[in-house]
Every structure is written in structure tokens, then in C-alpha cells.
Design a protein around this motif. Structure first.
Motif, PDB file in Angstrom:
ATOM      1  N   VAL A  48       0.843  -1.199   0.000  1.00 54.18           N
ATOM      2  CA  VAL A  48       0.000   0.000   0.000  1.00 54.18           C
ATOM      3  C   VAL A  48       0.877   1.248   0.000  1.00 54.18           C
ATOM      4  O   VAL A  48       2.045   1.215   0.411  1.00 54.18           O
ATOM      5  N   GLU A  49       0.297   2.348  -0.438  1.00 53.84           N
ATOM      6  CA  GLU A  49       0.935   3.656  -0.393  1.00 53.84           C
ATOM      7  C   GLU A  49      -0.060   4.655   0.164  1.00 53.84           C
ATOM      8  O   GLU A  49      -1.268   4.500  -0.006  1.00 53.84           O
ATOM      9  N   TRP A  50       0.430   5.703   0.840  1.00 54.94           N
ATOM     10  CA  TRP A  50      -0.461   6.716   1.371  1.00 54.94           C
ATOM     11  C   TRP A  50       0.313   8.007   1.615  1.00 54.94           C
ATOM     12  O   TRP A  50       1.531   8.020   1.596  1.00 54.94           O
ATOM     13  N   GLU A  51      -0.459   9.073   1.814  1.00 51.29           N
ATOM     14  CA  GLU A  51       0.129  10.363   2.143  1.00 51.29           C
ATOM     15  C   GLU A  51      -0.052  10.625   3.631  1.00 51.29           C
ATOM     16  O   GLU A  51      -1.135  10.434   4.179  1.00 51.29           O
ATOM     17  N   GLU A  52       1.022  11.037   4.291  1.00 49.16           N
ATOM     18  CA  GLU A  52       0.975  11.315   5.725  1.00 49.16           C
ATOM     19  C   GLU A  52       1.741  12.588   6.010  1.00 49.16           C
ATOM     20  O   GLU A  52       2.945  12.667   5.773  1.00 49.16           O
ATOM     21  N   HIS A  53       1.013  13.595   6.491  1.00 48.65           N
ATOM     22  CA  HIS A  53       1.618  14.894   6.790  1.00 48.65           C
ATOM     23  C   HIS A  53       2.382  15.435   5.579  1.00 48.65           C
ATOM     24  O   HIS A  53       3.484  15.978   5.697  1.00 48.65           O
ATOM     25  N   GLY A  54       1.794  15.228   4.393  1.00 45.20           N
ATOM     26  CA  GLY A  54       2.392  15.741   3.171  1.00 45.20           C
ATOM     27  C   GLY A  54       3.518  14.898   2.615  1.00 45.20           C
ATOM     28  O   GLY A  54       4.132  15.287   1.614  1.00 45.20           O
ATOM     29  N   GLN A  55       3.793  13.752   3.219  1.00 49.62           N
ATOM     30  CA  GLN A  55       4.875  12.883   2.756  1.00 49.62           C
ATOM     31  C   GLN A  55       4.315  11.584   2.190  1.00 49.62           C
ATOM     32  O   GLN A  55       3.333  11.041   2.697  1.00 49.62           O
ATOM     33  N   HIS A  56       4.978  11.096   1.127  1.00 47.59           N
ATOM     34  CA  HIS A  56       4.598   9.818   0.531  1.00 47.59           C
ATOM     35  C   HIS A  56       5.155   8.685   1.369  1.00 47.59           C
ATOM     36  O   HIS A  56       6.337   8.662   1.703  1.00 47.59           O
ATOM     37  N   ARG A  57       4.302   7.713   1.741  1.00 52.29           N
ATOM     38  CA  ARG A  57       4.720   6.593   2.567  1.00 52.29           C
ATOM     39  C   ARG A  57       4.394   5.277   1.867  1.00 52.29           C
ATOM     40  O   ARG A  57       3.471   5.188   1.068  1.00 52.29           O
ATOM     41  N   GLU A  58       5.162   4.244   2.205  1.00 50.28           N
ATOM     42  CA  GLU A  58       4.945   2.907   1.670  1.00 50.28           C
ATOM     43  C   GLU A  58       4.916   1.912   2.818  1.00 50.28           C
ATOM     44  O   GLU A  58       5.600   2.084   3.832  1.00 50.28           O
ATOM     45  N   GLY A  59       4.136   0.867   2.652  1.00 49.08           N
ATOM     46  CA  GLY A  59       4.059  -0.166   3.674  1.00 49.08           C
ATOM     47  C   GLY A  59       3.220  -1.324   3.185  1.00 49.08           C
ATOM     48  O   GLY A  59       3.032  -1.510   1.977  1.00 49.08           O
TER      49      GLY A  59
END
Length: 217
Positions: free
Chosen positions: A36-47
Motif C-alpha cells: 500500500v501507499e499513502w500520504e501522511e503529513h504531506g509525505q509519501h509513505r509505503e508499507g
């Protein structure tokens, strides 16, 4: 397209970080993981999102979702290792999970793989260090971060693969899920860090660490 898989892992010497290895325990485990990918506090994250965890350890079941992230289900594992050949079969007590994998060490990834190289595949999975696991609470996912002291993968040639999860036509219509590749990791020393859980009604992704076990698969 989406990328999902089954992580089959033997944990050895699993224990809180300050305890000696002699007091650690071992277990066979399986985790169904979806990238999955998501945006967190304006940052791109992967997990990874983990809808199902199975284990041979009654202790993991006892603490899973309580002292340790993620609900765990008990399963029977049959594991065979001969030189460069590996065979894993598991069947959960509740009959929800059945997995069979037979493979041997190879020199390269399959030609049909979506990854252009072993290095590309390795980097993709290394970036998925945050895992969000299903809990008994609706809308809440437990979070666990994996930190490896050494990271090395080897390609495998799969000769047999069966999965009740990916062969379930209710989840994956016929032909929609295809085997891409298999990777092997050996003697990887690592630590697990529990992070703040994800909640669909609250904040997620805090970097606060509340528990630090360690082990080597």
C-alpha cells in the motif's frame, strides 16, 4: 496492478531486546501482505496491509493483538529444507488458511516478473517496512515496523504454489491473481518496533515506539 504476497518466516530467538538470546523462542509464521501507499503529513509513505497472520506458536496467539500487534491464528506447519530446496505447507486450525510452496534457489528472477532485476525487487520489499495488521476492533490496525541489520534476498524458482487466499474467487476473480516471483532471505538479524496504530477515525503513523523485541528469521 497491485502487489501482494505471503511472507513465510521462521523466527528464532525472539525476545525483548534486553534479554539474552538463550531466553528467546522460535516459531513458524505466515503473513498475507498487500503493498500500500499513502500520504501522511504531506509525505509519501509505503508499507503493507496485513489481513491475516498465522503462527505455530500459542504464545504469539496469546499476546497477538494485546501485547504484540496483530491478531494471530494457530496453524500447523510442515517445513522441509534440503540443500537449496525448500518446502512449506501450512493449514490453520480454523481452515481459513492453506498454503503449499515448493521452490529451489535460482540464479535470476522469472522472465515474466514485473521487476526488471533482483535489485529492483529487493528495494521494493525493503521499503515496505511498516506493516498494518487487522485487529479485533473495527477501524483499527496495529502497526509494526521492521528494521533489518542486514538485508539480502535470493531468487527462487517455484515448482509448486497453492494458496486458499489467492485462489478464493470471491476475493480474486479467475485470472486476476498471478504468481510473479519468490524471494528467499536467510540469517537476517532484525528488530521489531511497535508503532501507534492506524485508526479510520483518528490519527495514524506516530513514530512513538512502545515495545522493542528482536530476533532473526
Amino acid at each position: 496492478m497491485g502487489i501482494a504476497g505471503i511472507c513465510l518466516i521462521r523466527l528464532k530467538q525472539l525476545r525483548p531486546r534486553l534479554l539474552p538470546a538463550l531466553l528467546g523462542f522460535s516459531s513458524e509464521n505466515a503473513a498475507h501482505r498487500i503493498a500500500v501507499e499513502w500520504e501522511e503529513h504531506g509525505q509519501h509513505r509505503e508499507g503493507v496491509y496485513i489481513p491475516r497472520r498465522d503462527t505455530s506458536s500459542q504464545f504469539n496467539i496469546l499476546i497477538g493483538g494485546r501485547l504484540f500487534p496483530g491478531v494471530h491464528h494457530h496453524a500447523s506447519f510442515q517445513v522441509r529444507e534440503e540443500d537449496e530446496f525448500f518446502s512449506v505447507q501450512l493449514a490453520s486450525d480454523d481452515r481459513e488458511t492453506r498454503v503449499t510452496v515448493e521452490a529451489r534457489v535460482a540464479s535470476h528472477l522469472p522472465e515474466h516478473s514485473i521487476f526488471a532485476s533482483l535489485e529492483e525487487a529487493s528495494a521494493f520489499f525493503e521499503h515496505g517496512s511498516l506493516g498494518y495488521s487487522v485487529t479485533n476492533q473495527v477501524g483499527k490496525l496495529d502497526c509494526l515496523e521492521l528494521r533489518c541489520r542486514n538485508w539480502k534476498v535470493e531468487p527462487l524458482q517455484v515448482t509448486k504454489a497453492q494458496s486458499s487466499f489467492f485462489e478464493d474467487l470471491r476475493r480474486f476473480p479467475s485470472g486476476s491473481a498471478k504468481l510473479d516471483c519468490a524471494l528467499l532471505m536467510r540469517a537476517i538479524r532484525h528488530e521489531w518496533y511497535v508503532r501507534e496504530p492506524f485508526s479510520s477515525t483518528g490519527s495514524e503513523g506516530s513514530t512513538k515506539s512502545v515495545h522493542v523485541p528482536t530476533g532473526s528469521p
